[in-house]
Design an enzyme around this catalytic site. Structure first.
Site, PDB file in Angstrom:
ATOM      1  N   GLU A 178     -10.478  -7.160  -4.546  1.00 14.66           N
ATOM      2  CA  GLU A 178     -10.305  -8.217  -3.533  1.00 14.66           C
ATOM      3  C   GLU A 178     -11.577  -8.277  -2.695  1.00 14.66           C
ATOM      4  O   GLU A 178     -11.805  -7.420  -1.843  1.00 14.66           O
ATOM      5  CB  GLU A 178      -9.086  -7.852  -2.668  1.00 14.66           C
ATOM      6  CG  GLU A 178      -8.764  -8.888  -1.624  1.00 14.66           C
ATOM      7  CD  GLU A 178      -7.507  -8.514  -0.834  1.00 14.66           C
ATOM      8  OE1 GLU A 178      -6.525  -8.019  -1.431  1.00 14.66           O
ATOM      9  OE2 GLU A 178      -7.517  -8.701   0.388  1.00 14.66           O
TER      10      GLU A 178
ATOM     11  N   ASP B 121      -4.543 -13.786  -2.299  1.00 15.22           N
ATOM     12  CA  ASP B 121      -3.939 -13.402  -1.029  1.00 15.22           C
ATOM     13  C   ASP B 121      -3.913 -14.659  -0.175  1.00 15.22           C
ATOM     14  O   ASP B 121      -4.946 -15.174   0.272  1.00 15.22           O
ATOM     15  CB  ASP B 121      -4.710 -12.259  -0.357  1.00 15.22           C
ATOM     16  CG  ASP B 121      -4.116 -10.901  -0.731  1.00 15.22           C
ATOM     17  OD1 ASP B 121      -3.334 -10.842  -1.710  1.00 15.22           O
ATOM     18  OD2 ASP B 121      -4.413  -9.900  -0.058  1.00 15.22           O
TER      19      ASP B 121
ATOM     20  N   ASP C  90      -5.742 -13.609   9.336  1.00 11.09           N
ATOM     21  CA  ASP C  90      -4.559 -13.501   8.462  1.00 11.09           C
ATOM     22  C   ASP C  90      -3.405 -14.400   8.913  1.00 11.09           C
ATOM     23  O   ASP C  90      -2.262 -13.950   9.062  1.00 11.09           O
ATOM     24  CB  ASP C  90      -4.073 -12.041   8.407  1.00 11.09           C
ATOM     25  CG  ASP C  90      -4.915 -11.160   7.500  1.00 11.09           C
ATOM     26  OD1 ASP C  90      -5.687 -11.697   6.687  1.00 11.09           O
ATOM     27  OD2 ASP C  90      -4.790  -9.929   7.604  1.00 11.09           O
TER      28      ASP C  90
ATOM     29  N   ASP D  88     -10.806 -11.562  10.528  1.00 11.18           N
ATOM     30  CA  ASP D  88      -9.750 -11.847   9.561  1.00 11.18           C
ATOM     31  C   ASP D  88      -8.434 -12.049  10.312  1.00 11.18           C
ATOM     32  O   ASP D  88      -7.740 -11.090  10.608  1.00 11.18           O
ATOM     33  CB  ASP D  88      -9.687 -10.608   8.651  1.00 11.18           C
ATOM     34  CG  ASP D  88      -8.942 -10.831   7.372  1.00 11.18           C
ATOM     35  OD1 ASP D  88      -8.610 -11.986   7.076  1.00 11.18           O
ATOM     36  OD2 ASP D  88      -8.712  -9.840   6.666  1.00 11.18           O
TER      37      ASP D  88
ATOM     38  N   HIS E  75       0.888  -1.165   0.000  1.00  6.15           N
ATOM     39  CA  HIS E  75       0.000   0.000   0.000  1.00  6.15           C
ATOM     40  C   HIS E  75       0.925   1.213   0.000  1.00  6.15           C
ATOM     41  O   HIS E  75       2.005   1.170   0.607  1.00  6.15           O
ATOM     42  CB  HIS E  75      -0.837   0.117   1.267  1.00  6.15           C
ATOM     43  CG  HIS E  75      -1.725  -1.047   1.579  1.00  6.15           C
ATOM     44  ND1 HIS E  75      -1.276  -2.174   2.214  1.00  6.15           N
ATOM     45  CD2 HIS E  75      -3.056  -1.224   1.385  1.00  6.15           C
ATOM     46  CE1 HIS E  75      -2.284  -3.018   2.384  1.00  6.15           C
ATOM     47  NE2 HIS E  75      -3.377  -2.466   1.888  1.00  6.15           N
TER      48      HIS E  75
ATOM     49  N   ASP F 218       2.370   2.002   3.339  1.00  7.44           N
ATOM     50  CA  ASP F 218       3.294   1.034   3.960  1.00  7.44           C
ATOM     51  C   ASP F 218       4.729   1.487   3.722  1.00  7.44           C
ATOM     52  O   ASP F 218       5.641   1.127   4.471  1.00  7.44           O
ATOM     53  CB  ASP F 218       3.209  -0.359   3.314  1.00  7.44           C
ATOM     54  CG  ASP F 218       1.833  -0.969   3.372  1.00  7.44           C
ATOM     55  OD1 ASP F 218       1.069  -0.600   4.275  1.00  7.44           O
ATOM     56  OD2 ASP F 218       1.537  -1.815   2.502  1.00  7.44           O
TER      57      ASP F 218
ATOM     58  N   ASP G 249      -0.657 -12.375   2.448  1.00  8.85           N
ATOM     59  CA  ASP G 249      -1.329 -11.377   3.277  1.00  8.85           C
ATOM     60  C   ASP G 249      -1.545 -12.051   4.642  1.00  8.85           C
ATOM     61  O   ASP G 249      -2.667 -12.386   5.026  1.00  8.85           O
ATOM     62  CB  ASP G 249      -2.647 -10.953   2.630  1.00  8.85           C
ATOM     63  CG  ASP G 249      -3.216  -9.715   3.295  1.00  8.85           C
ATOM     64  OD1 ASP G 249      -2.624  -9.265   4.291  1.00  8.85           O
ATOM     65  OD2 ASP G 249      -4.254  -9.207   2.824  1.00  8.85           O
TER      66      ASP G 249
ATOM     67  N   HIS H  98     -10.881 -14.145   3.511  1.00  5.80           N
ATOM     68  CA  HIS H  98     -12.070 -13.363   3.155  1.00  5.80           C
ATOM     69  C   HIS H  98     -13.184 -14.285   2.664  1.00  5.80           C
ATOM     70  O   HIS H  98     -14.354 -14.070   2.963  1.00  5.80           O
ATOM     71  CB  HIS H  98     -11.739 -12.347   2.064  1.00  5.80           C
ATOM     72  CG  HIS H  98     -10.789 -11.277   2.501  1.00  5.80           C
ATOM     73  ND1 HIS H  98     -10.399 -10.245   1.673  1.00  5.80           N
ATOM     74  CD2 HIS H  98     -10.142 -11.071   3.673  1.00  5.80           C
ATOM     75  CE1 HIS H  98      -9.553  -9.453   2.316  1.00  5.80           C
ATOM     76  NE2 HIS H  98      -9.381  -9.936   3.534  1.00  5.80           N
TER      77      HIS H  98
ATOM     78  N   GLU I 131      -8.812 -13.800  -1.497  1.00  9.61           N
ATOM     79  CA  GLU I 131      -8.092 -14.045  -0.233  1.00  9.61           C
ATOM     80  C   GLU I 131      -8.798 -15.160   0.531  1.00  9.61           C
ATOM     81  O   GLU I 131     -10.007 -15.102   0.776  1.00  9.61           O
ATOM     82  CB  GLU I 131      -8.040 -12.760   0.591  1.00  9.61           C
ATOM     83  CG  GLU I 131      -7.390 -12.990   1.949  1.00  9.61           C
ATOM     84  CD  GLU I 131      -6.924 -11.707   2.625  1.00  9.61           C
ATOM     85  OE1 GLU I 131      -6.551 -10.759   1.918  1.00  9.61           O
ATOM     86  OE2 GLU I 131      -6.940 -11.665   3.864  1.00  9.61           O
TER      87      GLU I 131
END
Ligand code: XUL
Ligand code: CO
Length: 440
Positions: free
Chosen positions: A232, A296, A309, A307, A101, A104, A338, A271, A268
């Site tokens: 996404e 992802d 991750d 989430d 991003h 980031d 991710d 997700h 993802e």
């Protein structure tokens, strides 16, 4: 290359029997599987945000990991240190792609002009660091969810000013993605949804999101971006209801607004499970609609409704995901981790263990999926299951060469149909088990 991970060697393939934690047990980049090198099937990417920025904060506690890389947090020195650490990290693991991003990469300033200057500076530096390496960008994106200006949405904001800031961020993130040679550009609409219909014009918001995406395509193509745009999907979190709920909903949106030629999906795992689907379900829906873009790569926790991750560990899931991806002809993008370490896994070693786990889990999934396809029993069962449509009345239905009247006459004459046949789910699950564990 930086000097942040001096105690950690280059990670090499040592095979399943190796007890060396700093080695791959299954990911053997040069091994040929299903006609291609493993590393070609699995273009892995590092997520800048989780790996270099996330330091263990959660709703109840502060950081547990030191991601300062020796610099003062929130400075350009820190941004440069993260870039150096990124390149060293990826080289040690043999990862060739990264995803980012905008914010980031640099600390976000109050004035967007200042943020953009910082982005120019860091992109020069990243290109200098990656020059002469194999490292390049998989996809870029704009963070249009963190800054308070996006509290009511970005493309879906009620404020035209905020909409323009979203446009400015997308433009800059596209510039960076093109500079970094990115394969794709992602829209993840974390704030594109609503909490209450009492204050929301859903149609208006969706039209505006589509307009922003059209402008992004037009601008991207004008600066030479030839890759895919991706949406996404995610059903919720942070919003109660996000517009890009799942693959099917998102495909409908893309077609409704004429974006389906330029966009594919970035699916993802976590997700999909939040949407009440399996990862492989959303991959299948994307694939059969020609929308299989990128992945992802992570996993959720079936007991938790958010989430998490996590690094992928569930070999059943990666096997069935790779089965969908291989059958769907592969990805135009790659596999972006991710994923983040659990909060107490707070050392540099853990950063490597996370990626080793994820890469090995996908390598296993790839090999097992290839075995399932090469074995052929499942595919031939499915073919046989629908064989009544290969001849006679079934064939004519498939050809669109019949009428409701004719079919009704057929059924009435038959009086009662033959059994459609067993679905044989348990038999097929046993085949998967024997292919997964038959070597033991
Ligand atoms: C959030 C998420 C994002 C996107 C990029 O759940 O997955 O990190 O991948 O914005
Ligand atoms: Co994601």
């Amino acid at each position: 290359m930086g000097n942040y991970f001096n105690n950690i060697p280059e990670i090499r393939y040592e095979g399943p029997k190796s007890k060396n934690p700093m080695s791959f047990k299954f990911y053997d980049p040069e091994k040929i599987v299903y006609g291609k090198k493993m590393k070609e099937h699995l273009p892995f990417a590092m997520a800048w945000w989780h790996n270099l920025c996330a330091a263990g904060t959660d709703m109840f506690g502060t950081i547990t990991a030191d991601k300062s890389f020796g610099a003062e947090l929130g400075t350009m020195d820190h941004a440069r240190a993260k870039a150096e650490a990124a390149v060293e990290f990826m080289q040690k693991l043999g990862i060739e792609y990264y995803c980012f991003h905008d914010v980031d990469l640099v600390p976000e300033a109050t004035d967007i002009n200042e943020t953009n200057d910082r982005l120019d500076e860091i992109s020069d530096y990243i290109l200098k660091l990656t020059d002469g390496t194999n490292i390049k960008c998989l996809w870029g994106t704009a963070n249009m969810f963190g800054n308070p200006r996006y509290m009511n949405g970005a493309g879906s904001s009620n404020s035209a000013d905020v909409f323009c800031f979203a446009a400015a961020q997308v433009k800059k993130a596209l510039d960076l993605t093109v500079r970094f040679g990115g394969r794709g550009y992602v829209f993840w609409g974390g704030r594109e949804g609503y909490e209450s219909l009492l204050n929301t014009d859903v149609k208006f918001e969706q039209e505006n999101i589509a307009a922003l995406m059209h402008m992004a395509v037009e601008y991207g193509r004008s600066i030479g971006f030839t890759g895919d745009f991706y949406i996404e999907p995610k059903p919720k979190e942070p919003m109660k209801h996000q517009y890009d709920f799942d693959a099917a909903t998102t495909i409908g949106f893309l077609r409704q607004y004429g974006l389906d030629k330029d966009f594919k999906l970035n699916i993802e795992a976590n997700h999909a499970t939040l949407a009440g689907h399996t990862f492989q379900h959303d991959l299948r829906i994307a694939a059969i609609n020609g929308m299989l873009g990128s992945v992802d790569a992570n996993q959720g926790d079936y007991l938790l409704g958010w989430d998490t991750d996590e690094f992928p560990f569930n070999v059943y899931e990666t096997t069935m995901a790779m089965y969908e991806i291989l059958k769907g002809g592969g990805l135009t993008g790659g596999f972006n981790f991710d994923a983040k370490n659990r909060r107490p896994s707070n050392t540099y070693e853990d950063m490597f263990y996370g990626y080793i786990l994820g890469m090995d889990t996908f390598a296993l999934g790839l090999m097992k999926a290839a075995q399932i396809i090469e074995d052929g029993r499942i595919e031939s069962f499915i073919k046989e299951r629908y064989s009544s449509f290969e001849t006679g009345i079934g064939k004519r239905i498939r050809l669109g060469d019949t009428t409701l009247q004719e079919l009704s006459d057929y059924a009435l004459k038959l009086r009662t149909p033959n059994s459609p046949g067993s679905g044989r789910q348990e038999y097929l699950e046993s085949i998967v088990n024997s292919l997964l564990f038959g070597g033991c």
